[in-house]
Design an enzyme around this catalytic site. Structure first.
Site, PDB file in Angstrom:
ATOM      1  N   HIS A  50       0.824  -1.207   0.000  1.00 11.66           N
ATOM      2  CA  HIS A  50       0.000   0.000   0.000  1.00 11.66           C
ATOM      3  C   HIS A  50       0.863   1.264   0.000  1.00 11.66           C
ATOM      4  CE1 HIS A  50      -3.173  -2.880   1.307  1.00 11.66           C
ATOM      5  NE2 HIS A  50      -3.873  -2.146   0.474  1.00 11.66           N
ATOM      6  N   HIS A  83      -2.339  -5.337  -6.421  1.00 15.85           N
ATOM      7  CA  HIS A  83      -2.467  -6.593  -5.686  1.00 15.85           C
ATOM      8  C   HIS A  83      -3.912  -7.063  -5.733  1.00 15.85           C
ATOM      9  CE1 HIS A  83      -3.055  -3.302  -2.796  1.00 15.85           C
ATOM     10  NE2 HIS A  83      -3.914  -4.100  -2.184  1.00 15.85           N
ATOM     11  N   GLU A  97     -15.397 -10.519   9.976  1.00 16.46           N
ATOM     12  CA  GLU A  97     -15.889  -9.147  10.128  1.00 16.46           C
ATOM     13  C   GLU A  97     -17.336  -9.072  10.592  1.00 16.46           C
ATOM     14  OE1 GLU A  97     -15.149  -6.193   7.145  1.00 16.46           O
ATOM     15  OE2 GLU A  97     -13.162  -6.992   6.699  1.00 16.46           O
ATOM     16  N   TYR A 142      -8.678  -0.610  -9.717  1.00 10.21           N
ATOM     17  CA  TYR A 142      -8.684   0.812  -9.392  1.00 10.21           C
ATOM     18  C   TYR A 142      -7.389   1.181  -8.685  1.00 10.21           C
ATOM     19  CZ  TYR A 142      -9.846  -0.146  -4.493  1.00 10.21           C
ATOM     20  OH  TYR A 142      -9.808  -0.580  -3.202  1.00 10.21           O
ATOM     21  N   GLU A 166      -4.392   2.448  -2.537  1.00 11.62           N
ATOM     22  CA  GLU A 166      -5.063   1.195  -2.873  1.00 11.62           C
ATOM     23  C   GLU A 166      -4.977   1.033  -4.382  1.00 11.62           C
ATOM     24  OE1 GLU A 166      -5.956  -1.252  -1.247  1.00 11.62           O
ATOM     25  OE2 GLU A 166      -7.142  -0.787   0.514  1.00 11.62           O
TER      26      GLU A 166
END
Length: 174
Positions: free
Chosen positions: A23, A29, A84, A99, A109
């Site tokens: 990052h 990735h 989560e 993106y 990102e």
């Protein structure tokens, strides 16, 4: 220390790197995003926890993360959904997108994102280290909120939402 899978623009693995380093360098990735709907066709949104390393407090899709080396994106998606939000459901990959988004904290990102959908109407047990809040919203309400308050949503959610909306119209609005 958690690693991510570096990929080329065709999602072919080209290496492994520590997550924060990837990052910091903005390297492409592999990632995934999960969009969950209830039986009425409403989307599950989560508000990211205040301590997230980027995009804290922003609203986004049910879950997103990165597969670990040796783990498929589907395996990772199922694992993270449980970690989560505390539930399992069948997931189906519906599209992919890439993106590249820099953040104010110096991180970027740059993801090849696999997008999964699923349906769930049961109990949600959010991990407080990951999720500040959650709710189900109609697609119309989400679109209106995105149009009027885009700063309340993650960048990847804003990018993926139009394609999810097209998919949703075929599945739920037909």
């Amino acid at each position: 220390m958690e690693n991510v899978i570096l990929v080329n623009e065709h999602d072919e693995e080209i290496g492994i790197m520590e997550k924060m380093q990837a990052h910091e360098k903005g390297l492409l990735h592999r990632a995934f995003s999960i969009f969950i709907f209830n039986a009425e066709g409403q989307m599950l949104l989560q508000q990211r926890a205040k301590k997230k390393y980027h995009s804290p407090n922003l609203w986004t899709n049910a879950c997103c993360s990165h597969p670990r080396p040796g783990e498929t994106t589907l395996q990772a998606a199922k694992r993270r959904l449980q970690e989560e939000l505390g539930f399992e459901t069948e997931l189906q990959e519906v599209f992919e997108f890439t993106y590249n988004a820099p953040f104010d904290n110096g991180l970027t990102e740059h993801e090849f994102d696999h997008v999964y959908t699923g349906t769930y109407d049961g109990v949600i047990k959010p991990n407080i280290n990951e999720v500040l809040d959650y709710c189900y919203k109609s697609m119309e309400d989400i679109q209106q909120s995105l149009d009027s308050h885009p700063h309340k949503y993650t960048i990847w959610f804003a990018i993926a939402f139009p394609r999810i909306l097209d998919w949703w119209k075929l599945k739920y609005a037909a």
